[in-house]
Write a protein that holds these residues in place. Structure first.
Motif, PDB file in Angstrom:
ATOM      1  N   LEU A  79       0.834  -1.204   0.000  1.00 36.83           N
ATOM      2  CA  LEU A  79       0.000   0.000   0.000  1.00 36.83           C
ATOM      3  C   LEU A  79       0.865   1.248   0.000  1.00 36.83           C
ATOM      4  O   LEU A  79       0.517   2.259  -0.604  1.00 36.83           O
ATOM      5  CB  LEU A  79      -0.919  -0.010   1.229  1.00 36.83           C
ATOM      6  CG  LEU A  79      -2.032  -1.049   1.191  1.00 36.83           C
ATOM      7  CD1 LEU A  79      -2.752  -1.099   2.524  1.00 36.83           C
ATOM      8  CD2 LEU A  79      -3.016  -0.713   0.076  1.00 36.83           C
ATOM      9  N   SER A  83       0.900   4.346  -2.583  1.00 32.73           N
ATOM     10  CA  SER A  83       0.941   5.738  -2.130  1.00 32.73           C
ATOM     11  C   SER A  83       2.070   6.485  -2.831  1.00 32.73           C
ATOM     12  O   SER A  83       1.912   7.648  -3.216  1.00 32.73           O
ATOM     13  CB  SER A  83       1.110   5.771  -0.616  1.00 32.73           C
ATOM     14  OG  SER A  83       1.077   7.100  -0.146  1.00 32.73           O
ATOM     15  N   LEU A  86       0.998   7.440  -6.238  1.00 35.74           N
ATOM     16  CA  LEU A  86       0.080   8.577  -6.182  1.00 35.74           C
ATOM     17  C   LEU A  86       0.835   9.879  -5.936  1.00 35.74           C
ATOM     18  O   LEU A  86       0.412  10.939  -6.404  1.00 35.74           O
ATOM     19  CB  LEU A  86      -0.954   8.363  -5.073  1.00 35.74           C
ATOM     20  CG  LEU A  86      -1.959   7.246  -5.295  1.00 35.74           C
ATOM     21  CD1 LEU A  86      -2.849   7.102  -4.080  1.00 35.74           C
ATOM     22  CD2 LEU A  86      -2.798   7.527  -6.535  1.00 35.74           C
ATOM     23  N   TRP A  93      -2.518  17.897  -7.322  1.00 38.82           N
ATOM     24  CA  TRP A  93      -3.749  18.183  -6.589  1.00 38.82           C
ATOM     25  C   TRP A  93      -3.515  19.233  -5.513  1.00 38.82           C
ATOM     26  O   TRP A  93      -4.426  19.989  -5.178  1.00 38.82           O
ATOM     27  CB  TRP A  93      -4.436  16.920  -6.078  1.00 38.82           C
ATOM     28  CG  TRP A  93      -3.848  16.226  -4.892  1.00 38.82           C
ATOM     29  CD1 TRP A  93      -3.635  16.749  -3.648  1.00 38.82           C
ATOM     30  CD2 TRP A  93      -3.475  14.859  -4.801  1.00 38.82           C
ATOM     31  NE1 TRP A  93      -3.119  15.797  -2.828  1.00 38.82           N
ATOM     32  CE2 TRP A  93      -3.019  14.620  -3.494  1.00 38.82           C
ATOM     33  CE3 TRP A  93      -3.504  13.799  -5.699  1.00 38.82           C
ATOM     34  CZ2 TRP A  93      -2.577  13.373  -3.069  1.00 38.82           C
ATOM     35  CZ3 TRP A  93      -3.067  12.564  -5.269  1.00 38.82           C
ATOM     36  CH2 TRP A  93      -2.602  12.362  -3.967  1.00 38.82           C
TER      37      TRP A  93
ATOM     38  N   VAL B  82      -8.219   8.450  -3.256  1.00 37.50           N
ATOM     39  CA  VAL B  82      -7.545   7.162  -3.102  1.00 37.50           C
ATOM     40  C   VAL B  82      -6.450   7.273  -2.042  1.00 37.50           C
ATOM     41  O   VAL B  82      -6.321   6.403  -1.169  1.00 37.50           O
ATOM     42  CB  VAL B  82      -6.948   6.697  -4.436  1.00 37.50           C
ATOM     43  CG1 VAL B  82      -6.078   5.466  -4.236  1.00 37.50           C
ATOM     44  CG2 VAL B  82      -8.057   6.402  -5.435  1.00 37.50           C
ATOM     45  N   SER B  83      -5.729   8.363  -2.101  1.00 38.54           N
ATOM     46  CA  SER B  83      -4.684   8.585  -1.109  1.00 38.54           C
ATOM     47  C   SER B  83      -5.289   8.622   0.292  1.00 38.54           C
ATOM     48  O   SER B  83      -4.715   8.084   1.247  1.00 38.54           O
ATOM     49  CB  SER B  83      -3.957   9.892  -1.424  1.00 38.54           C
ATOM     50  OG  SER B  83      -2.910  10.103  -0.511  1.00 38.54           O
ATOM     51  N   TRP B  85      -7.939   7.017   1.262  1.00 33.33           N
ATOM     52  CA  TRP B  85      -8.256   5.641   1.641  1.00 33.33           C
ATOM     53  C   TRP B  85      -7.002   4.942   2.138  1.00 33.33           C
ATOM     54  O   TRP B  85      -7.023   4.224   3.147  1.00 33.33           O
ATOM     55  CB  TRP B  85      -8.860   4.894   0.452  1.00 33.33           C
ATOM     56  CG  TRP B  85      -9.345   3.524   0.784  1.00 33.33           C
ATOM     57  CD1 TRP B  85     -10.579   3.179   1.283  1.00 33.33           C
ATOM     58  CD2 TRP B  85      -8.609   2.300   0.668  1.00 33.33           C
ATOM     59  NE1 TRP B  85     -10.635   1.834   1.474  1.00 33.33           N
ATOM     60  CE2 TRP B  85      -9.455   1.256   1.106  1.00 33.33           C
ATOM     61  CE3 TRP B  85      -7.328   1.989   0.233  1.00 33.33           C
ATOM     62  CZ2 TRP B  85      -9.053  -0.068   1.125  1.00 33.33           C
ATOM     63  CZ3 TRP B  85      -6.925   0.673   0.244  1.00 33.33           C
ATOM     64  CH2 TRP B  85      -7.781  -0.341   0.689  1.00 33.33           C
ATOM     65  N   LEU B  86      -5.896   5.164   1.463  1.00 35.63           N
ATOM     66  CA  LEU B  86      -4.645   4.525   1.865  1.00 35.63           C
ATOM     67  C   LEU B  86      -4.194   5.017   3.238  1.00 35.63           C
ATOM     68  O   LEU B  86      -3.561   4.267   3.993  1.00 35.63           O
ATOM     69  CB  LEU B  86      -3.558   4.812   0.839  1.00 35.63           C
ATOM     70  CG  LEU B  86      -3.737   4.183  -0.528  1.00 35.63           C
ATOM     71  CD1 LEU B  86      -2.626   4.633  -1.467  1.00 35.63           C
ATOM     72  CD2 LEU B  86      -3.732   2.662  -0.423  1.00 35.63           C
TER      73      LEU B  86
END
Lengths: 112, 112
Positions: A79, A83, A86, A93, B82-83, B85-86
């Motif tokens: 995970l 990350s 991302l 963002w 998503v980040s 959630w991680l």
DNA sequence: TTGACATAATACCAAAAGGTATCATATAAA
DNA sequence: TTTATATGATACCTTTTGGTATTATGTCAA
């Protein structure tokens, strides 16, 4: 074509299914056997076992024998790799949020 | 501001395909039309268009008409979700890394 | 208007995904 | 040893996915 570590592909693939994501959140609280996990899902043990195998292929869990049982344990490093992927977009963002916040503050400044 | 994870499922689904992830990294550098995107992939425009539709359904891109073209633009907020959630697992991997780093430092201390 | 171009829409196909049922194997317990 | 339990391994089925080819629509340019 970009070559990404194939295990990261397996990780993304494993995360694509909602049942598997719920299994991960359950394993966050406590490791458990296949049978225990199956008790939480409306599907057969065989189906749960398939999902756990896919999670293992994505390096998201590890499986440990304990007698005739198999203990499934969360392995969060995969995970962390997701990350990291991302993070390639995070300044993007952040920029967007910064612009948004700037606009909001400007509007508040006008209204005062 | 708390926009709760609406349909993270569609986002995770969109991220599961390696071609779509590469499309996202390309859109990070610059927005582009379907035809331009198709120039980077060994598949037909129709296939690329399908992938872009799935990315749009996952809220990962937005599509804007410009004449007869369609501009595809990265929308990174879904990646931020998503980040988020991680992050539910981040203390886990942080713990694991902390223990690992502690062990490494202990080994270095022994070797000095 | 006509022709070229960029995309949309649809039908179709093979392979993968998600599930079940069934049977085999290994271990615990009586 | 015998029996129940936990898991492993297949075979099979249906739906989804990733791709193609073909045709239709809308737009730019001459």
């Amino acid at each position: 074509m970009q070559t990404m570590p194939s295990d990261l592909q397996e990780t993304f693939r494993a995360l694509a299914d909602p049942s598997r994501r719920e299994m991960l959140t359950r394993l966050r609280d406590s490791e458990m056997t296949i049978g225990e996990m199956a008790g939480h899902f409306p599907m057969t043990r065989a189906a749960v076992k398939k999902h756990l195998t896919i999670l293992e292929q994505g390096n998201l869990i590890s499986v440990h024998a304990r007698g005739r049982e198999r203990i499934n344990r969360l392995e969060p490093l995969a995970l962390k790799e997701v990350s990291g992927w991302l993070d390639y977009f995070s300044n993007f963002w952040d920029d967007k949020l910064t612009r948004l916040q700037t606009a909001v503050e400007a509007a508040e400044g006008n209204s005062k």
